[in-house]
Design a protein around this motif. Sequence first.
Motif, PDB file in Angstrom:
ATOM      1  N   ASP A 319       0.917  -1.063  -0.185  1.00 38.58           N
ATOM      2  CA  ASP A 319       0.099   0.010  -0.107  1.00 38.58           C
ATOM      3  C   ASP A 319       0.844   1.333  -0.032  1.00 38.58           C
ATOM      4  OD1 ASP A 319      -2.137   1.545  -0.094  1.00 38.58           O
ATOM      5  OD2 ASP A 319      -2.727   1.109   2.206  1.00 38.58           O
ATOM      6  N   ALA A 320       0.374   2.509  -0.442  1.00 36.10           N
ATOM      7  CA  ALA A 320       0.953   3.592  -0.239  1.00 36.10           C
ATOM      8  C   ALA A 320       0.374   4.742   0.169  1.00 36.10           C
ATOM      9  CB  ALA A 320       1.540   3.978  -1.739  1.00 36.10           C
ATOM     10  N   ALA A 321       0.691   5.511   1.103  1.00 38.94           N
ATOM     11  CA  ALA A 321      -0.013   6.719   1.614  1.00 38.94           C
ATOM     12  C   ALA A 321       1.215   7.546   2.374  1.00 38.94           C
ATOM     13  CB  ALA A 321      -0.954   6.279   2.662  1.00 38.94           C
ATOM     14  N   ASP A 322       0.588   8.885   2.525  1.00 35.06           N
ATOM     15  CA  ASP A 322       1.460   9.999   3.576  1.00 35.06           C
ATOM     16  C   ASP A 322       1.217   9.564   4.973  1.00 35.06           C
ATOM     17  OD1 ASP A 322       2.878  11.772   4.160  1.00 35.06           O
ATOM     18  OD2 ASP A 322       1.548  13.383   3.755  1.00 35.06           O
ATOM     19  N   TYR A 323       2.152   8.870   5.502  1.00 35.65           N
ATOM     20  CA  TYR A 323       1.854   8.390   6.907  1.00 35.65           C
ATOM     21  C   TYR A 323       2.616   9.468   7.807  1.00 35.65           C
ATOM     22  CZ  TYR A 323       6.611   6.693   7.455  1.00 35.65           C
ATOM     23  OH  TYR A 323       7.965   6.214   7.243  1.00 35.65           O
ATOM     24  N   ASP A 324       3.426  10.259   7.281  1.00 35.68           N
ATOM     25  CA  ASP A 324       4.133  11.401   8.613  1.00 35.68           C
ATOM     26  C   ASP A 324       3.808  12.534   8.228  1.00 35.68           C
ATOM     27  OD1 ASP A 324       5.308  11.473   5.751  1.00 35.68           O
ATOM     28  OD2 ASP A 324       7.427  11.517   6.633  1.00 35.68           O
ATOM     29  N   GLY A 325       2.849  12.950   7.304  1.00 32.51           N
ATOM     30  CA  GLY A 325       2.505  14.411   6.993  1.00 32.51           C
ATOM     31  C   GLY A 325       3.499  15.370   6.187  1.00 32.51           C
ATOM     32  N   SER A 326       4.386  14.249   5.291  1.00 33.78           N
ATOM     33  CA  SER A 326       5.428  15.179   4.444  1.00 33.78           C
ATOM     34  C   SER A 326       4.782  15.593   3.253  1.00 33.78           C
ATOM     35  CB  SER A 326       6.629  14.130   4.173  1.00 33.78           C
ATOM     36  OG  SER A 326       6.047  13.080   3.558  1.00 33.78           O
ATOM     37  N   GLU A 347      11.615  10.145   0.482  1.00 30.21           N
ATOM     38  CA  GLU A 347      12.358  11.288   0.743  1.00 30.21           C
ATOM     39  C   GLU A 347      12.089  12.730  -0.029  1.00 30.21           C
ATOM     40  OE1 GLU A 347      15.021  11.009   3.432  1.00 30.21           O
ATOM     41  OE2 GLU A 347      13.607   9.446   3.681  1.00 30.21           O
ATOM     42  N   GLY A 348      11.187  12.503  -0.974  1.00 28.04           N
ATOM     43  CA  GLY A 348      11.090  13.645  -1.877  1.00 28.04           C
ATOM     44  C   GLY A 348      11.878  14.149  -2.813  1.00 28.04           C
TER      45      GLY A 348
END
Length: 578
Positions: A319-326, A347-348
């Motif tokens: 799965d993929a999602a923004d778990y750390d609010g980045s 890491e962006g």
Amino acid sequence: MRRTRLSALPLFAAGALAVAGAFEAPVRSASPSPASASGVSLSDATAAAGIRFKHNSGAFGKKYLPETMGAGVLFVDLDGDGWPDLLFVNSKNWPGRPGPASLPAFYRNNRDGTFTDVTRGSGLDVSMYGLGGAAADYDNDGRVDVYMTGLGANRLFHNEGNGRFADVTAKAGAGGGGFGTSAAFFDYDRDGKLDLFVTNYVQWALDKDLFCTLDGTHKSYCTPESYKGQSPILYRNRGDGTFEDVTARAGVSDPNSKALGVAVLDYDDDGWPDLFVANDTQPNKLYHNGGKGTFTDVGMAAGVAFSESGVARAGMGTDAADYDGSGRPSIVVGNFSNEMMALYHNEGTGLFIDDAATTSIGQATLLSLSFAAFFFDYDLDGRLDIFAANGHVADDIQAVQARVRYAQPPHLFRNTGNKRFEPEDDRLGPAFKVPMVGRGAAYADYDGDGDLDVVLTANNGPARLLRNDGGNRNHFLRVRTVGTSSNRDGIGAKVSVTPAGGPRQWRMVKSGSSYCSQSELPVTFGLGSATGPVKVEVRWPSGTVDMMEARADERITIREGQGRVPEPGPGPGRPVSR
């Protein structure tokens, strides 16, 4: 499943070496569980909900490889009343083996915490060696259709309404053929029509089954290294009810692939949906969408193809999602025992770093064989948590690895912020700790009380429905998307919410993910203790942006270009008291 050394090793030896409709305000739980930091327990509601499904692997002693794999489950609103129904994929007996027919199971949500089995006569009552599936409105007619993967051929079912489905596989040209596992609908070319990506495992057939053994006498399950891989398939939706196989043209052909999971994500935030493919004993793939109908595999350069030690692991569900609010989606992958789950942090910069070993996730999953894996906010605190369904593939694994079990309890990792997770397995109540040979898993708010519940399947065993008790002590916002220029389900839309005085969160509306399964399409945001107004923004695949305001504990439907519209299906349904 991770295999090392010779292809003739059996599985156990290799392992040893290696939206809702319109509701009244939800009823909140009166008191937290004293054992859980989140105040949440997960209770077994299977019998009370009327779920009686048991998966059939067809096993009868021949040790055929597909017997270890099945099967998945879908939480999806198939009748359009705003309540998620359940569809269990099933496998049939092998040719020449007697016994009753093993069919998929379609359970309609009664909107009172119970389900009714309406499989017979639905058109979904087909006998196939099924493994997984995905669901979405591929023809934009307002009804959710179903795609089931399996051994030999996959099937596409068109939703005719009134609980009836028609098998349109041949007409649509989307049957595939091979060893279909996970699938996902997505609009890769952003033309408003949903395309379909289907993963395949290995080239296996009854007449090509190999005899693998450890002691030279008794047959064991062969490893995937014993068989050649099989490319996934990308079907482009022509818009006339048919699909075109564009696998080679799009750049996603991979004859070495042994894929079990797929996640749709926009990892570089360029507006085009990318694909992450979890492979078993082959490098994982990260297909970057170039926006011109083609993809490029950047998995190795991005750091997601191998483990930190440079080894191809046994990727299962993902799965993929923004778990750390980045603001960037990261990736979770279930792997074989002795490998740990992977948590690839985005890491962006086009690079991902596996943070599992530096969090509690690595140690906790070292001995687990994790199939399904997904992000969801089980305690509605605004931070995405991680769920994994576990179970080995060898029923005699304990004979060679005393600490590894065939049946294994699931994992739930609570997100505590700052990229840290805390195991909640022992704090969620006795039902959560029950071992099972877990395979598929999905989440939805099936009882309409605001928090997210979980369904799990077991290989050759009964499914389980775990009700979330206490998650709705916190507040939530639930968003359903309806596309107009974009596909009708709004798949690929990025929904963001910002509570007054709180941080921004976002989710992508998506099909697929987990292992051979799919969770509900509406997205749920945990708001914690926030009760005030919430700013909502939807960025549609077409480029349209809708902005509006909502309030905590609301369920809203947003139509592309129009904003908020009335929720579907008022009906008699009400939240279920706890």
